[in-house]
Design an enzyme around this catalytic site. Structure first.
Site, mmCIF file in Angstrom:
data_model
loop_
_atom_site.group_PDB
_atom_site.id
_atom_site.type_symbol
_atom_site.label_atom_id
_atom_site.label_comp_id
_atom_site.label_asym_id
_atom_site.label_seq_id
_atom_site.Cartn_x
_atom_site.Cartn_y
_atom_site.Cartn_z
ATOM 1 N N ARG A 33 1.224 -1.173 0.374
ATOM 2 C CA ARG A 33 -0.170 -0.240 -0.213
ATOM 3 C C ARG A 33 0.767 1.227 0.197
ATOM 4 N NH1 ARG A 33 -3.579 3.236 4.156
ATOM 5 N NH2 ARG A 33 -5.444 3.459 3.164
ATOM 6 N N ILE A 59 -6.739 7.160 -0.811
ATOM 7 C CA ILE A 59 -7.057 6.526 -1.264
ATOM 8 C C ILE A 59 -7.677 5.855 0.231
ATOM 9 C CG2 ILE A 59 -4.635 6.424 0.367
ATOM 10 C CD1 ILE A 59 -4.221 3.558 -1.031
ATOM 11 N N SER A 60 -8.660 4.530 -0.192
ATOM 12 C CA SER A 60 -9.824 4.224 0.849
ATOM 13 C C SER A 60 -8.849 3.465 2.423
ATOM 14 C CB SER A 60 -10.579 3.351 -0.082
ATOM 15 O OG SER A 60 -11.428 3.836 -0.164
ATOM 16 N N GLN A 61 -9.209 3.389 2.944
ATOM 17 C CA GLN A 61 -9.022 2.868 4.345
ATOM 18 C C GLN A 61 -9.153 1.957 3.900
ATOM 19 O OE1 GLN A 61 -12.622 4.011 6.984
ATOM 20 N NE2 GLN A 61 -11.827 2.442 7.950
#
Length: 211
Positions: A33, A59-61
């Site tokens: 990530r 950026i999504s969790q």
């Protein structure tokens, strides 16, 4: 902060939060990530939080990525092609590409299309097609899709996306206002579209047009 041990802590947290698919967890562990975010934020890459990627986007969790991916895969017939609306930096796209035969992704911000493409090249991912376009329209050229994931919140579900969903396919989309959103899942049957509300979420809004 980008070590395998750090990633392992993220996976343990995802398990505690209810993610149970070994396939999803294994891919979440393997995809780095930290390369999808600015180097200045790399120490926070494996925290369970959304992070800025520029252009007013995030950026999504990790939990949200895992939850949407797991829900998408829980079909009677495993999906072979998936449409993603909102490529962003490409993290969710990369997760899908490690689980799905072919991924199509649409992004309205051209600079993010270029950024995501550079990330996929660095990781050697070759089963993703990208398009610079308004996500409300989907990508009809390759429809119908076994699954569609939308990574921005719509005020209502776009009709074009419903029509591009294959029978038996699933659409995962956050719906609502900036103050209150829910993650919704639509399953297309031969006769209708079945809707299920999964949980509360928080996403940037799904905007129209290109830039």
């Amino acid at each position: 902060m980008t070590s395998q041990r750090t990633r392992g802590r993220m996976i343990s947290r995802l398990k505690r939060e209810g993610i149970s698919s070994d396939r999803v967890l294994d891919v979440m562990r393997s995809v780095p990530r930290h390369i999808f975010i600015d180097e200045a934020l790399s120490s926070r890459a494996y925290e369970d939080t959304a992070l800025p990627i520029g252009f007013g986007q995030t950026i999504s969790q990790p939990y949200t990525v895992a939850r949407m991916t797991e829900a998408l895969l829980e079909q009677k017939r495993p999906p072979s092609n998936v449409l993603e609306v909102g490529t962003g930096c490409g993290y969710q796209t990369a997760i899908l590409a490690n689980l799905i035969e072919q991924v199509y992704s649409v992004e309205r911000i051209e600079a993010l299309v270029r950024l995501a493409r550079s990330h996929f090249m660095a990781l050697g991912i070759r089963n993703i097609r990208l398009k610079h376009s308004d996500g409300h329209w989907g990508w009809s050229d390759y429809a119908p899709y076994d699954g569609i994931i939308v990574t921005a919140a719509a005020s209502k579900i776009p009709k074009d996306l419903l029509q591009q969903l294959a029978i038996g396919g699933r659409l995962l989309i956050p719906v609502g206002s900036p103050r209150k959103q829910s993650l919704q899942m639509v399953i297309r049957t031969s006769e209708a579209f079945e809707l299920e509300v999964l949980e509360g979420v928080s996403f940037v809004p799904l905007r129209a047009g290109n830039q």
